[in-house]
Write a protein that holds these residues in place. Structure first.
Motif, PDB file in Angstrom:
ATOM      1  N   ARG A  18       0.913  -1.289   0.050  1.00 43.89           N
ATOM      2  CA  ARG A  18       0.058  -0.001   0.038  1.00 43.89           C
ATOM      3  C   ARG A  18       0.905   1.146   0.126  1.00 43.89           C
ATOM      4  O   ARG A  18       0.143   2.434  -0.018  1.00 43.89           O
ATOM      5  N   GLY A  19       2.151   1.064   0.381  1.00 43.66           N
ATOM      6  CA  GLY A  19       3.041   2.249   0.315  1.00 43.66           C
ATOM      7  C   GLY A  19       2.644   3.149   1.522  1.00 43.66           C
ATOM      8  O   GLY A  19       2.914   4.497   1.395  1.00 43.66           O
TER       9      GLY A  19
ATOM     10  N   ALA B 180       9.265  12.460   6.610  1.00 44.04           N
ATOM     11  CA  ALA B 180       8.757  13.862   6.733  1.00 44.04           C
ATOM     12  C   ALA B 180       7.457  14.141   6.431  1.00 44.04           C
ATOM     13  O   ALA B 180       6.822  15.051   6.801  1.00 44.04           O
ATOM     14  N   THR B 181       6.749  13.166   5.940  1.00 44.10           N
ATOM     15  CA  THR B 181       4.953  13.425   5.822  1.00 44.10           C
ATOM     16  C   THR B 181       4.231  13.154   7.188  1.00 44.10           C
ATOM     17  O   THR B 181       3.227  13.840   7.196  1.00 44.10           O
TER      18      THR B 181
ATOM     19  N   ILE C 112       6.419  11.912  -1.830  1.00 47.46           N
ATOM     20  CA  ILE C 112       6.941  11.235  -3.324  1.00 47.46           C
ATOM     21  C   ILE C 112       6.251   9.924  -3.646  1.00 47.46           C
ATOM     22  O   ILE C 112       6.483   9.035  -2.663  1.00 47.46           O
ATOM     23  N   GLU C 113       5.488  10.042  -4.506  1.00 47.22           N
ATOM     24  CA  GLU C 113       4.875   8.820  -4.999  1.00 47.22           C
ATOM     25  C   GLU C 113       5.540   7.964  -5.806  1.00 47.22           C
ATOM     26  O   GLU C 113       6.630   8.439  -6.409  1.00 47.22           O
TER      27      GLU C 113
ATOM     28  N   ILE D 159       7.538   1.611   2.331  1.00 40.47           N
ATOM     29  CA  ILE D 159       6.919   1.962   3.692  1.00 40.47           C
ATOM     30  C   ILE D 159       7.402   3.317   4.176  1.00 40.47           C
ATOM     31  O   ILE D 159       6.609   3.921   4.774  1.00 40.47           O
ATOM     32  N   VAL D 160       8.738   3.701   3.618  1.00 38.56           N
ATOM     33  CA  VAL D 160       9.293   4.883   4.134  1.00 38.56           C
ATOM     34  C   VAL D 160       8.456   5.847   3.450  1.00 38.56           C
ATOM     35  O   VAL D 160       8.343   6.175   2.349  1.00 38.56           O
ATOM     36  N   GLN D 161       8.028   7.079   4.208  1.00 39.76           N
ATOM     37  CA  GLN D 161       7.309   8.100   3.801  1.00 39.76           C
ATOM     38  C   GLN D 161       8.367   9.204   3.261  1.00 39.76           C
ATOM     39  O   GLN D 161       8.662  10.122   4.073  1.00 39.76           O
TER      40      GLN D 161
END
Length: 392
Positions: free
Chosen positions: A46-47, A172-173, A207-208, A215-217
């Motif tokens: 799912r990211g 950072a998100t 970043i998409e 998993i890292v945002q």
């Protein structure tokens, strides 16, 4: 809790740890196996980041640095390396989250902050109450961060005004604060600042479409006339040499993370081969499969030996940039080989995340590049060998 040596630690390096360190390792391992491992594939697909594990990781000793008097063994870079092994063999993204929180964000404050800043921020970050990020890399500045930073800081009385942009900033998100490195317009020196996420003019955009460390945002950060008080400037961060002090410690831990990624893929491959039946028997009895597993274990063992030594040198105060650079370059290169061999062992199932190896295979690509590409790290080593810089 009884200590169990990892089967992937073929030469028994873990046995050099103290009994207290082993006990903390086992408690973290139990938590990761029961609470984190079952959910990481779903979050990877799912990211998304499982924020529910933040305080659990803190409670089980995954955070904290040498400033914490209640756990003095955190002074040991070797011990912190083995903590990275436990995290990374479950998931490279979770290991990266801790690397950012622990090594980069907390490390910046611990290394470059004043006594007051350390007291204000570190305990809350250690408990998981506050999540941190580390803003150095920019859209047009990665390997040349020492000279190429474009983000600026301008002193205005008792405040600083920050303008610029950052890219690939992990956590950072959802971070509460980000340590932003910016160039002072007055003296041209790089300085560090603690920027709360709710500061006007600060924006973090996810970043998409990543294929690695999903998993890292990671975020793009923009800073538009961000005003922060002078009390949020890191007191002892006044040139890129101070930034480098932080990176010198974390680069060695990235090497441990690379070994952990190799171990994660290897352990999943060994398990798979003991269950997968072809030609009337499990494939772990096939010669060519055993060859791939043996080569993988050789890479892991050699990399562990290098990580152990470079961390011992850090503990002894004799590690230099070239030592951590060689470790990062070597271990990430061997990791790339290892995860590819482990993927090969699984055949077609090696590209399906359900079996774990595909996740480690994809995540290895990010570890190979971040905190200094292989090429940049080899040039740091090359300069130490020849006495000549060949960066450009």
């Amino acid at each position: 809790m009884a200590f169990e040596q990892l089967s992937s630690d073929f030469y028994g390096f873990e046995n050099t740890l103290t009994e207290v360190e082993k006990d903390h390792i086992m408690k973290l391992r139990a938590y990761l196996e029961s609470e984190v491992k079952p959910i990481v594939n779903d979050y990877w697909n799912r990211g998304e980041f499982p924020t529910e594990i933040v305080k659990g990781l803190a409670a089980h000793g995954a955070t904290g640095l040498s400033w914490e008097e209640t756990r003095p063994f955190y002074n040991s870079a070797v011990f912190r390396g083995w903590m990275a092994i436990e995290l990374g063999r479950i998931d490279a993204s979770v290991c990266t989250y801790i690397g950012v929180q622990n090594g980069l964000a907390m490390g910046s404050i611990a290394t470059c902050g004043s006594a007051e800043q350390r007291v204000e921020w570190l305990p809350r970050m250690n408990s998981g109450e506050i999540v941190g990020a580390f803003g150095l890399t920019e859209p047009l500045s990665g390997s040349d961060s020492a000279q190429g930073l474009r983000t600026t800081a301008k002193r205005d009385g008792d405040t600083w005004i920050l303008n610029g942009s950052k890219r690939w900033i992990g956590n950072a998100t959802f971070s509460d604060i980000t340590v932003i490195w910016a160039k002072d317009v007055e003296d041209g020196q790089v300085k560090g600042f603690i920027v709360p996420a709710d500061t006007p003019g600060y924006t973090a955009t996810r970043i998409e479409n990543k294929i690695s460390l999903r998993i890292v945002q990671n975020a793009d950060i923009t800073l538009e006339n961000v005003v922060i008080p002078h009390s949020l400037k890191l007191e002892n961060a006044n040139s890129f040499r101070d930034t480098a002090k932080v990176l010198r410690q974390t680069r060695a831990e990235v090497a441990w993370g690379a070994v952990a990624t190799s171990i994660g893929a290897y352990e999943a491959a060994v398990k798979y081969t003991s269950e997968r039946v072809q030609f009337g028997k499990t494939i772990d009895s096939h010669q060519l499969v055993q060859d791939l597993l043996a080569k993988s274990l050789g890479n892991i063992t050699a990399s562990l030996a290098m990580c152990m030594r470079v961390s011992q040198m850090l503990d002894d105060g004799i590690q230099k940039d070239e030592h951590s650079a060689l470790a990062k370059s070597f271990t990430t290169s061997r990791m790339r080989e290892t995860v590819a061999w482990c993927r090969e062992v699984l055949g077609g199932n090696g590209i399906v995340v359900d079996y774990d190896v595909a996740r480690f295979f994809a995540d290895a690509e990010a570890l190979y590049s971040y905190e200094g590409t292989r090429e940049m790290n080899t040039l740091i080593v090359g300069r130490a060998i020849t006495g000549k810089a060949a960066f450009i």
